[in-house]
Design a protein around this motif. Structure first.
Motif, PDB file in Angstrom:
ATOM      1  N   TYR A  61       1.383  -0.947   0.118  1.00 55.10           N
ATOM      2  CA  TYR A  61      -0.407  -0.171   0.101  1.00 55.10           C
ATOM      3  C   TYR A  61       0.477   1.240  -0.048  1.00 55.10           C
ATOM      4  N   PHE A  62       0.424   2.288  -0.707  1.00 51.62           N
ATOM      5  CA  PHE A  62       0.986   3.360  -1.420  1.00 51.62           C
ATOM      6  C   PHE A  62       0.288   4.784  -1.296  1.00 51.62           C
ATOM      7  N   SER A  63       1.056   5.470  -0.423  1.00 52.73           N
ATOM      8  CA  SER A  63      -0.428   6.355  -1.136  1.00 52.73           C
ATOM      9  C   SER A  63      -0.257   7.933  -1.824  1.00 52.73           C
ATOM     10  N   GLY A  64       0.366   7.250  -3.642  1.00 55.74           N
ATOM     11  CA  GLY A  64       0.282   7.900  -4.500  1.00 55.74           C
ATOM     12  C   GLY A  64      -0.405   8.467  -5.313  1.00 55.74           C
ATOM     13  N   GLU A  65      -0.692   9.414  -5.330  1.00 56.13           N
ATOM     14  CA  GLU A  65      -1.650  10.161  -6.778  1.00 56.13           C
ATOM     15  C   GLU A  65      -1.511   9.071  -8.053  1.00 56.13           C
ATOM     16  N   LYS A  66      -0.433   9.167  -8.372  1.00 52.10           N
ATOM     17  CA  LYS A  66       0.333   8.975 -10.128  1.00 52.10           C
ATOM     18  C   LYS A  66      -0.299   7.271  -9.950  1.00 52.10           C
ATOM     19  N   PHE A  68       0.056   4.387 -12.132  1.00 54.68           N
ATOM     20  CA  PHE A  68       0.676   3.973 -12.093  1.00 54.68           C
ATOM     21  C   PHE A  68      -0.047   3.443 -10.590  1.00 54.68           C
ATOM     22  N   ASN A  69       0.149   3.853  -9.781  1.00 52.49           N
ATOM     23  CA  ASN A  69      -0.359   3.902  -8.373  1.00 52.49           C
ATOM     24  C   ASN A  69      -2.264   3.560  -7.729  1.00 52.49           C
ATOM     25  N   SER A  70      -2.328   4.096  -8.908  1.00 54.38           N
ATOM     26  CA  SER A  70      -4.079   4.207  -8.425  1.00 54.38           C
ATOM     27  C   SER A  70      -4.647   2.697  -9.239  1.00 54.38           C
ATOM     28  N   TYR A  71      -3.549   1.352 -10.650  1.00 56.11           N
ATOM     29  CA  TYR A  71      -3.959   0.258 -10.778  1.00 56.11           C
ATOM     30  C   TYR A  71      -3.275  -0.407  -9.727  1.00 56.11           C
ATOM     31  N   MET A  72      -2.257  -0.133  -8.627  1.00 60.08           N
ATOM     32  CA  MET A  72      -2.082  -0.795  -8.031  1.00 60.08           C
ATOM     33  C   MET A  72      -2.897  -1.033  -7.093  1.00 60.08           C
ATOM     34  N   HIS A  73      -3.381  -0.053  -5.969  1.00 62.82           N
ATOM     35  CA  HIS A  73      -4.672   0.306  -5.280  1.00 62.82           C
ATOM     36  C   HIS A  73      -5.832  -0.564  -6.130  1.00 62.82           C
ATOM     37  N   ASP A  74      -6.267  -0.544  -6.781  1.00 64.32           N
ATOM     38  CA  ASP A  74      -7.506  -0.973  -7.826  1.00 64.32           C
ATOM     39  C   ASP A  74      -6.796  -2.612  -7.094  1.00 64.32           C
ATOM     40  N   VAL A  75      -5.817  -3.189  -7.823  1.00 63.20           N
ATOM     41  CA  VAL A  75      -5.227  -4.773  -7.484  1.00 63.20           C
ATOM     42  C   VAL A  75      -5.688  -4.559  -6.160  1.00 63.20           C
ATOM     43  N   LEU A  76      -5.181  -4.115  -4.995  1.00 68.36           N
ATOM     44  CA  LEU A  76      -5.383  -4.358  -3.676  1.00 68.36           C
ATOM     45  C   LEU A  76      -6.955  -4.243  -3.600  1.00 68.36           C
ATOM     46  N   SER A  77      -8.029  -2.985  -3.421  1.00 60.69           N
ATOM     47  CA  SER A  77      -9.079  -3.617  -3.389  1.00 60.69           C
ATOM     48  C   SER A  77      -9.525  -4.618  -3.990  1.00 60.69           C
ATOM     49  N   GLY A  78      -9.407  -5.397  -4.949  1.00 60.24           N
ATOM     50  CA  GLY A  78     -10.348  -6.180  -5.399  1.00 60.24           C
ATOM     51  C   GLY A  78      -9.609  -7.379  -4.306  1.00 60.24           C
ATOM     52  N   ALA A  79      -8.249  -7.519  -4.256  1.00 56.99           N
ATOM     53  CA  ALA A  79      -7.851  -8.611  -3.433  1.00 56.99           C
ATOM     54  C   ALA A  79      -8.870  -8.207  -1.612  1.00 56.99           C
ATOM     55  N   LEU A  80      -9.183  -7.420  -1.257  1.00 57.00           N
ATOM     56  CA  LEU A  80      -9.124  -7.139  -0.075  1.00 57.00           C
ATOM     57  C   LEU A  80     -11.187  -7.878  -0.375  1.00 57.00           C
ATOM     58  N   SER A  81     -11.769  -7.094  -0.948  1.00 57.56           N
ATOM     59  CA  SER A  81     -13.055  -7.518  -0.987  1.00 57.56           C
ATOM     60  C   SER A  81     -13.140  -8.974  -1.155  1.00 57.56           C
ATOM     61  N   GLU A  82     -12.128  -9.524  -2.300  1.00 62.43           N
ATOM     62  CA  GLU A  82     -11.685 -11.351  -2.535  1.00 62.43           C
ATOM     63  C   GLU A  82     -12.037 -11.691  -1.142  1.00 62.43           C
ATOM     64  N   ALA A  83     -11.062 -11.439  -0.687  1.00 62.97           N
ATOM     65  CA  ALA A  83     -10.669 -12.367   0.284  1.00 62.97           C
ATOM     66  C   ALA A  83     -11.712 -12.800   1.949  1.00 62.97           C
ATOM     67  N   ASP A  84     -11.378 -13.795   2.302  1.00 63.92           N
ATOM     68  CA  ASP A  84     -12.152 -14.334   3.574  1.00 63.92           C
ATOM     69  C   ASP A  84     -11.481 -13.934   4.835  1.00 63.92           C
ATOM     70  N   ILE A 290      -0.567  -4.436 -14.879  1.00 61.67           N
ATOM     71  CA  ILE A 290      -0.645  -4.670 -13.896  1.00 61.67           C
ATOM     72  C   ILE A 290      -2.307  -5.192 -12.931  1.00 61.67           C
ATOM     73  N   ARG A 291      -2.625  -6.638 -12.702  1.00 65.37           N
ATOM     74  CA  ARG A 291      -3.865  -7.053 -12.630  1.00 65.37           C
ATOM     75  C   ARG A 291      -3.889  -7.925 -11.849  1.00 65.37           C
TER      76      ARG A 291
END
Ligand code: GTP
Ligand code: MG
Length: 291
Positions: A61-66, A68-84, A290-291
């Protein structure tokens, strides 16, 4: 039998990939001292007689605005919602700070069964007091466990806690699988890791791997792969090539040696370095990478 998806989250370099590899007993995710090494959701599968845990390694998790970072945030959010279950790793060797607090907020908001790993406990400067204070401040109510992903401290105890949090269910993957990465992704990642480890400063962040061709040869005995190490600037290209091509040669040799130990066929890499100045703003490329 039990089964669960377990998302690993933490700041860049918290040790997520190292821990996943240790738990699964295989090199699945690439690892380096450079923050933001992992850019994708990488699955690692652990099986024993209790059932199956599918770990989701994620970008730090990196709090940057670019972009590239927003794509990585989406990957992280997807994993957080997919996880049990969430496995939140905190690096005890660094003070928590604002970024850690933003992530702790995200973890809290996910409202999932939580296990908190206090990681890198093997380091002399490891200090759990600041991490514990932050955990209390955010009211994170998960089980806490002191870990070292590198040396394997408390791995067994961590697996016990994860299985305790898992629901009953059938395995998601056949028992002999330890990852579901396709060969092209795995090859790209291992080349990227070797390149990160051989370069400094901005090169690791400016780099992506492009595979142009793959062809099975010699009746399935040898996979030939042609592609490019792409960077943003001529100066970075020079660093990756090295004097007389020494750097790229070493990267290819080391990647090939590792890949030959992974696949049941030989892997032959034919890679060059290319400049792609604006790749970090190219949406269709980022979507693919980035997916
Ligand atoms: N001493 C120590 N070092 C560790 C431990 N776990 C990871 N490291 C080191 O920390 C660095 C980062 O490890 P990674 O596993 O790549 O961290 P990550 O959280 O996956 O990082 P990103 O993918 O960049 O988010 C590497 O140099 C590892 O060798 C640990 O338990 N103890
Ligand atoms: Mg990682």
């Amino acid at each position: 039998m039990k089964s669960a998806f377990v998302a690993l989250t933490g700041r860049p370099s918290a040790g997520k990939s190292t821990l996943m590899n240790t738990l699964c007993g295989h090199k699945i995710s690439i690892v380096s001292p450079v923050p933001q090494t992992t850019r994708n959701k990488v699955r690692g599968i652990y099986n024993d007689r209790r059932g199956q845990l599918v770990f989701l390694d994620t970008p730090g998790y990196f709090s940057g605005e670019k972009k590239f970072n927003s794509y990585m945030h989406d990957v992280l959010s997807g994993a957080l919602s997919e996880a049990d279950i969430l496995l939140y790793l905190i690096d005890l060797s660094r003070p928590p700070g604002q970024e850690e607090e933003l992530l702790a907020g995200l973890v809290k908001k996910a409202k999932k069964p939580l296990v908190i790993g206090l990681n890198k406990s093997d380091l002399p400067g490891a200090d759990a007091a600041a991490a514990n204070a932050m955990i209390d401040k955010f009211g994170l109510t998960g089980e806490k466990i002191v870990l070292s992903g590198l040396s394997g401290t408390n791995s067994g105890l961590l697996l016990d806690k994860l299985f305790a949090a898992a629901e009953e269910g059938e395995p998601f993957y056949p028992g002999e699988y330890y990852t579901d990465q396709d060969p092209a992704f795995r090859i790209s990642e291992i080349i990227r890791e070797k390149a990160i480890l051989k370069t400094r400063q901005e090169v690791p962040h400016a780099l992506y791997i492009e595979i142009a061709d793959m062809e099975m040869r010699e009746e399935g005995k040898r996979l030939w792969v042609r592609g490019f190490l792409c960077v943003q600037r001529e100066s970075q290209k020079g660093i990756l090539i090295g004097r007389g091509g020494a750097v790229i040669k070493a990267i290819v040799q080391e990647a090939q040696a590792e890949l030959n130990g992974i696949f049941p066929y030989a892997v032959q890499l034919d890679f060059r370095v290319r400049v792609r100045p604006k790749w970090k703003n190219n949406d269709s490329l980022l979507k693919h990478l980035i997916r």
